[in-house]
Design an enzyme around this catalytic site. Structure first.
Site, PDB file in Angstrom:
ATOM      1  CG  LEU A  95      48.712  44.678  38.492  1.00  0.00           C
ATOM      2  CD1 LEU A  95      50.097  44.375  39.057  1.00  0.00           C
ATOM      3  CD2 LEU A  95      48.388  46.157  38.680  1.00  0.00           C
ATOM      4  CG  ASP A  96      47.096  47.267  31.888  1.00  0.00           C
ATOM      5  OD1 ASP A  96      45.970  46.836  32.191  1.00  0.00           O
ATOM      6  OD2 ASP A  96      47.321  48.448  31.585  1.00  0.00           O
ATOM      7  CE1 TYR A  97      51.396  38.916  27.988  1.00  0.00           C
ATOM      8  CE2 TYR A  97      52.465  40.840  27.016  1.00  0.00           C
ATOM      9  CZ  TYR A  97      52.365  39.467  27.168  1.00  0.00           C
ATOM     10  OH  TYR A  97      53.241  38.639  26.504  1.00  0.00           O
ATOM     11  NE  ARG A 145      49.138  50.766  28.758  1.00  0.00           N
ATOM     12  CZ  ARG A 145      48.954  49.597  28.133  1.00  0.00           C
ATOM     13  NH1 ARG A 145      48.344  48.596  28.773  1.00  0.00           N
ATOM     14  NH2 ARG A 145      49.348  49.445  26.888  1.00  0.00           N
TER      15      ARG A 145
END
Length: 294
Positions: free
Chosen positions: A134-136, A224
């Site tokens: 998962l993204d930061y 995103r």
């Protein structure tokens, strides 16, 4: 100080490339990409020889991961994680924002898993390892493997697209009720679907939407990038945003809300959800309160 992790390959009739067989066999390598990096850095050896991505494993080989650590480094990360589900084979944690899932850094979710999860009693237990990213800045459901068998099986489920993921996001601007986004990312096919669940007026952004998102492919930053591509960037995104429409200070309004898949060992159907993030509830209290814990 140099340390070595050793693994004896299982005797099997199925020949596999090292970069496929080796996922999950070392405690300090948590993903397929991390294994590939270690191989390229000549840190992985098979029967005493430097391995490559073209190395095949037939069974019985001695596989070693040789790495160095700083003797002065406190290798125990102190980070409390919210465990949503756990059994002897796998776990799902609610990843907090502002921390990497894994990587070369010290402060990662991967480094904090062993202190937050129970030790598996299964014969091929390994240190718990995330099986996807998962993204930061993204919060929500993160799937973790606790045995070598389950890690390999979960990776295969991801590769065959048999793990269904639902995200919630808050997006900016006027949107149609639903749709499919089929826009390549980095030259590769990428498909996402969206459904607008609720819309509210906003003085600064005109409209804010609570959106249900489902990625059908797994490209980096896919959701995103796709939302920006159709003119509806995710609120708080500091990388993919429209001029003068960046919200600072509250982080990214993107949550990995649920995971649905077949348990690789028990074969039971799993549907796990994360509690909705508080900042989502502040904007959309009616809808979120109805779906919380579903």
């Amino acid at each position: 100080m140099q340390l070595v992790e050793t693994h004896i390959a299982e005797i099997t009739l199925e020949v596999k490339r090292l970069q496929e067989y080796g996922v999950g066999i070392f405690k300090r390598i948590t993903t397929k990409s991390a294994l590939k990096k270690a191989i390229k850095k000549e840190m992985v050896f098979v029967d005493g020889k430097v391995a490559s991505t073209a190395t095949f494993i037939k069974g019985g080989e001695k596989i070693e991961f040789r790495y160095t650590v700083d003797d002065n480094l406190d290798t125990r990360l102190k980070l409390n994680l919210h465990v949503i589900y756990e059994d002897d084979y796998l776990a799902i944690i609610n990843k907090p924002a502002g921390i990497l899932v894994s990587g070369n850094g010290f402060k990662t979710v991967a480094n904090a898993l062993s202190q937050n999860l129970k030790t598996s009693p299964i014969f091929d237990a390994v240190l718990p390892q995330p099986v996807h990213r998962l993204d930061y800045a993204t919060t929500g459901c993160l799937l973790v493997g606790k045995t070598n068998t389950s890690i390999i099986a979960l990776n295969q489920l991801f590769e065959s697209k048999k793990i269904h993921k639902i995200y919630y996001a808050v997006t900016i601007g006027s949107m149609k009720p639903s749709g499919t986004i089929d826009i390549p990312i980095d030259g590769k096919p990428a498909i996402s679907t969206f459904q607008v669940l609720e819309t509210i007026a906003s003085q600064r952004f005109k409209f804010l939407n609570l959106v249900k998102l489902s990625p059908k492919t797994g490209r980096r930053h896919q959701l995103r990038k796709h939302m920006l591509a159709i003119g509806n960037p995710i609120l708080g995104d500091a990388t993919y945003f429209l001029k003068d429409l960046l919200l600072k200070g509250n982080g990214l309004y993107l949550q990995a809300y649920s995971l649905e898949f077949t348990h690789p060992i028990s074969e039971g159907r799993m549907f796990i959800t994360a509690l909705s993030a508080k900042k989502f509830i502040k904007l959309f209290p009616n809808y979120i309160s109805e779906t919380k814990g579903s």
